[in-house]
Design a protein around this motif. Structure first.
Motif, PDB file in Angstrom:
ATOM      1  N   GLY A  19      -7.192  -0.278  -1.223  1.00 60.62           N
ATOM      2  CA  GLY A  19      -7.658   0.434  -0.035  1.00 60.62           C
ATOM      3  C   GLY A  19      -7.110   1.856   0.066  1.00 60.62           C
ATOM      4  N   GLY A  22      -3.144   1.585   0.494  1.00 57.93           N
ATOM      5  CA  GLY A  22      -2.557   0.715  -0.528  1.00 57.93           C
ATOM      6  C   GLY A  22      -2.609   1.325  -1.913  1.00 57.93           C
ATOM      7  N   ILE A  58      -6.938 -12.979  -0.134  1.00 52.58           N
ATOM      8  CA  ILE A  58      -5.589 -13.437   0.265  1.00 52.58           C
ATOM      9  C   ILE A  58      -5.620 -14.546   1.308  1.00 52.58           C
ATOM     10  CG2 ILE A  58      -4.347 -11.317  -0.351  1.00 52.58           C
ATOM     11  CD1 ILE A  58      -4.412 -10.885   2.893  1.00 52.58           C
ATOM     12  N   ALA A  85      -2.764  -5.708   3.277  1.00 54.05           N
ATOM     13  CA  ALA A  85      -4.195  -5.907   3.561  1.00 54.05           C
ATOM     14  C   ALA A  85      -4.409  -6.215   5.040  1.00 54.05           C
ATOM     15  CB  ALA A  85      -4.741  -7.050   2.713  1.00 54.05           C
ATOM     16  N   ASN A  88      -9.074  -3.006   8.786  1.00 48.00           N
ATOM     17  CA  ASN A  88      -8.786  -1.746   9.482  1.00 48.00           C
ATOM     18  C   ASN A  88      -9.783  -0.668   9.103  1.00 48.00           C
ATOM     19  OD1 ASN A  88      -7.269   0.071  11.089  1.00 48.00           O
ATOM     20  ND2 ASN A  88      -6.241   0.852   9.263  1.00 48.00           N
ATOM     21  N   ARG A 113     -11.595 -13.968  12.336  1.00 48.08           N
ATOM     22  CA  ARG A 113     -11.561 -13.391  10.974  1.00 48.08           C
ATOM     23  C   ARG A 113     -10.375 -12.406  10.853  1.00 48.08           C
ATOM     24  NH1 ARG A 113     -11.890 -14.244   5.986  1.00 48.08           N
ATOM     25  NH2 ARG A 113     -12.131 -12.384   4.772  1.00 48.08           N
ATOM     26  N   VAL A 117      -7.249 -12.697   8.220  1.00 49.87           N
ATOM     27  CA  VAL A 117      -6.864 -11.712   7.194  1.00 49.87           C
ATOM     28  C   VAL A 117      -5.493 -11.115   7.521  1.00 49.87           C
ATOM     29  CG1 VAL A 117      -7.447  -9.492   6.132  1.00 49.87           C
ATOM     30  CG2 VAL A 117      -9.263 -11.148   6.639  1.00 49.87           C
ATOM     31  N   ALA A 145       2.753  -3.151   9.538  1.00 56.16           N
ATOM     32  CA  ALA A 145       2.315  -3.276  10.928  1.00 56.16           C
ATOM     33  C   ALA A 145       1.555  -1.995  11.290  1.00 56.16           C
ATOM     34  CB  ALA A 145       3.511  -3.526  11.835  1.00 56.16           C
TER      35      ALA A 145
HETATM   36  N1  LIG Z   1      -5.003   4.007   7.938  1.00 53.68           N
HETATM   37  C1  LIG Z   1      -4.212   4.148   8.969  1.00 53.68           C
HETATM   38  O1  LIG Z   1      -4.229   5.190   9.658  1.00 53.68           O
HETATM   39  C2  LIG Z   1      -3.259   3.052   9.346  1.00 53.68           C
HETATM   40  C3  LIG Z   1      -2.425   3.245  10.472  1.00 53.68           C
HETATM   41  C4  LIG Z   1      -1.542   2.234  10.831  1.00 53.68           C
HETATM   42  C5  LIG Z   1      -1.477   1.076  10.058  1.00 53.68           C
HETATM   43  N2  LIG Z   1      -2.299   0.919   8.987  1.00 53.68           N
HETATM   44  C6  LIG Z   1      -2.202  -0.313   8.236  1.00 53.68           C
HETATM   45  O2  LIG Z   1      -2.066  -0.015   6.855  1.00 53.68           O
HETATM   46  C7  LIG Z   1      -2.710  -1.007   6.070  1.00 53.68           C
HETATM   47  C8  LIG Z   1      -3.727  -0.377   5.140  1.00 53.68           C
HETATM   48  O3  LIG Z   1      -4.701   0.297   5.900  1.00 53.68           O
HETATM   49  P1  LIG Z   1      -5.868   1.146   5.232  1.00 53.68           P
HETATM   50  O4  LIG Z   1      -6.223   2.190   6.195  1.00 53.68           O
HETATM   51  O5  LIG Z   1      -5.483   1.520   3.841  1.00 53.68           O
HETATM   52  O6  LIG Z   1      -7.038   0.051   5.225  1.00 53.68           O
HETATM   53  P2  LIG Z   1      -8.199  -0.187   4.140  1.00 53.68           P
HETATM   54  O7  LIG Z   1      -9.272  -0.907   4.865  1.00 53.68           O
HETATM   55  O8  LIG Z   1      -8.549   1.080   3.426  1.00 53.68           O
HETATM   56  O9  LIG Z   1      -7.504  -1.152   3.097  1.00 53.68           O
HETATM   57  C9  LIG Z   1      -7.383  -2.523   3.315  1.00 53.68           C
HETATM   58  C10 LIG Z   1      -7.609  -3.221   1.991  1.00 53.68           C
HETATM   59  O10 LIG Z   1      -7.427  -4.624   2.210  1.00 53.68           O
HETATM   60  C11 LIG Z   1      -8.397  -5.304   1.439  1.00 53.68           C
HETATM   61  N3  LIG Z   1      -8.640  -6.631   2.015  1.00 53.68           N
HETATM   62  C12 LIG Z   1      -9.191  -6.912   3.222  1.00 53.68           C
HETATM   63  N4  LIG Z   1      -9.306  -8.229   3.383  1.00 53.68           N
HETATM   64  C13 LIG Z   1      -8.821  -8.795   2.241  1.00 53.68           C
HETATM   65  C14 LIG Z   1      -8.681 -10.127   1.799  1.00 53.68           C
HETATM   66  N5  LIG Z   1      -9.068 -11.166   2.565  1.00 53.68           N
HETATM   67  N6  LIG Z   1      -8.158 -10.357   0.572  1.00 53.68           N
HETATM   68  C15 LIG Z   1      -7.765  -9.330  -0.213  1.00 53.68           C
HETATM   69  N7  LIG Z   1      -7.883  -8.044   0.153  1.00 53.68           N
HETATM   70  C16 LIG Z   1      -8.400  -7.783   1.370  1.00 53.68           C
HETATM   71  C17 LIG Z   1      -9.651  -4.439   1.507  1.00 53.68           C
HETATM   72  O11 LIG Z   1     -10.557  -4.711   0.460  1.00 53.68           O
HETATM   73  C18 LIG Z   1      -9.033  -3.032   1.434  1.00 53.68           C
HETATM   74  O12 LIG Z   1      -8.985  -2.566   0.106  1.00 53.68           O
HETATM   75  C19 LIG Z   1      -3.311  -1.998   7.061  1.00 53.68           C
HETATM   76  O13 LIG Z   1      -2.431  -3.075   7.263  1.00 53.68           O
HETATM   77  C20 LIG Z   1      -3.436  -1.193   8.324  1.00 53.68           C
HETATM   78  O14 LIG Z   1      -3.442  -1.987   9.471  1.00 53.68           O
HETATM   79  C21 LIG Z   1      -3.181   1.879   8.619  1.00 53.68           C
END
Ligand SMILES: NC(=O)c1ccc[n+]([C@@H]2O[C@H](COP(=O)([O-])OP(=O)(O)OC[C@H]3O[C@@H](n4cnc5c(N)ncnc54)[C@H](O)[C@@H]3O)[C@@H](O)[C@H]2O)c1
Length: 261
Positions: A19, A22, A58, A85, A88, A113, A117, A145
């Motif tokens: 993601g 990640g 996962i 994951a 988001n 859901r 997740v 978080a």
């Molecule tokens: N982007 C932000 O501004 C932000 C801010 C605060 C917290 N976060 C946290 O950081 C983390 C990453 O966020 P992001 O913005 O990169 O999100 P994103 O949606 O880009 O990445 C999430 C990844 O998780 C994978 N995923 C989802 N469900 C899955 C499953 N069942 N099995 C395996 N993989 C699965 C998706 O394919 C995706 O690649 C999250 O926990 C999010 O809550 C993000």
């Protein structure tokens, strides 16, 4: 002096490593010497000598167990797990609009859901790696978080004329739960020299976000801006490495000062 942040040859799994954030963590960890294993349900985007992809869901325990067995037969150990994951979707995307409805109208299937997740997936992955960490008496688990783990999301940032746009109630609930989950696993694993911490990060700017949203969101913290995409890599390396060897059961916050205001 020993490089406290060195991760040479540590085997570290990152869920959701394909993601937005990640993928950056995976590259940063590999850059610090780690052997990174990405667990994501979508096709691999990262390929390098130090980053291996396992396409798994996962929330499916047998798939996670099989993935762990493969890792153990290849490297013999697991040193780190980053539970990253979550559902988001980025502000401005079509997917996000489904998760932004008023809470009294929130679809229960979507709520379930998201819990599955964001929380059950975290539990399944943690359960699966812990026996290996216990057997070699070391490990670091980082549970991702959000700034909404300790404060409510301020919906005024959306400036929605119809006042119908609210950050997912399931998302914010699960992110708060991550802190309790972290403390409880830390209490379970401390005597096995396995550390468990959460990381509460603030919003990261991306190109899909409307400019006025970025500006309002930035105004809500002390630094007056959203985070840049690579600003959390240091915290992730810190929590995975010996630099944080006496930190467990803790919640590291990087939110531009928002929750302190
Ligand atoms: N982007 C932000 O501004 C932000 C801010 C605060 C917290 N976060 C946290 O950081 C983390 C990453 O966020 P992001 O913005 O990169 O999100 P994103 O949606 O880009 O990445 C999430 C990844 O998780 C994978 N995923 C989802 N469900 C899955 C499953 N069942 N099995 C395996 N993989 C699965 C998706 O394919 C995706 O690649 C999250 O926990 C999010 O809550 C993000």
């Amino acid at each position: 002096m020993k490089n406290l942040f060195d991760l040479t040859d540590r085997v570290i799994i990152i869920t959701g490593g394909g993601g937005f954030l990640g993928a950056r963590y995976a590259k940063a960890l590999a850059g610090a010497g780690a052997q990174v294993v990405v667990w994501d349900s979508k096709e691999a985007v990262l390929v390098s000598e130090r980053i291996v992809n396992q396409k798994i869901d996962i929330t499916h325990e047998p798939q996670v167990k099989d993935a762990v067995s493969e890792i153990l037969s290849r490297w013999g150990r697991i040193d780190g797990l980053i539970n990253n994951a979550a559902m988001n979707p980025a502000v401005g995307s079509d997917e996000a609009s489904k998760q932004f409805v008023p809470y009294e109208e929130y679809p229960i299937e979507l709520w379930e859901r998201e819990l599955k997740v964001n929380l059950t997936g975290m539990m399944i992955c943690t359960k699966a790696v812990v026996p290996s960490m216990m057997s070699h008496k070391s490990g670091s688990i980082v549970n991702i978080a959000s700034e909404v783990s300790t404060i409510a999301h301020d919906h005024r940032v959306y400036n929605d004329p119809e006042n119908r746009k609210f950050k997912s109630i399931a998302y914010t609930t699960t992110k708060t739960a991550v802190l309790g989950f972290t403390r409880q696993w830390a209490a379970r694993l401390g005597r096995h020299n396995i550390r468990v911490n959460s990381f509460s990060l603030g919003g990261v700017q991306n190109e899909k976000m409307p400019a006025d949203f970025v500006s309002r969101f930035g105004d809500s913290n002390m630094l007056g801006r959203m985070a840049h995409i690579d600003e959390y890599n240091g915290a992730i390396i810190f929590l995975c490495s010996d630099a944080s060897s006496f930190i467990t059961g803790s919640n590291l916050t990087a939110d531009g000062g928002k929750s302190a205001w």
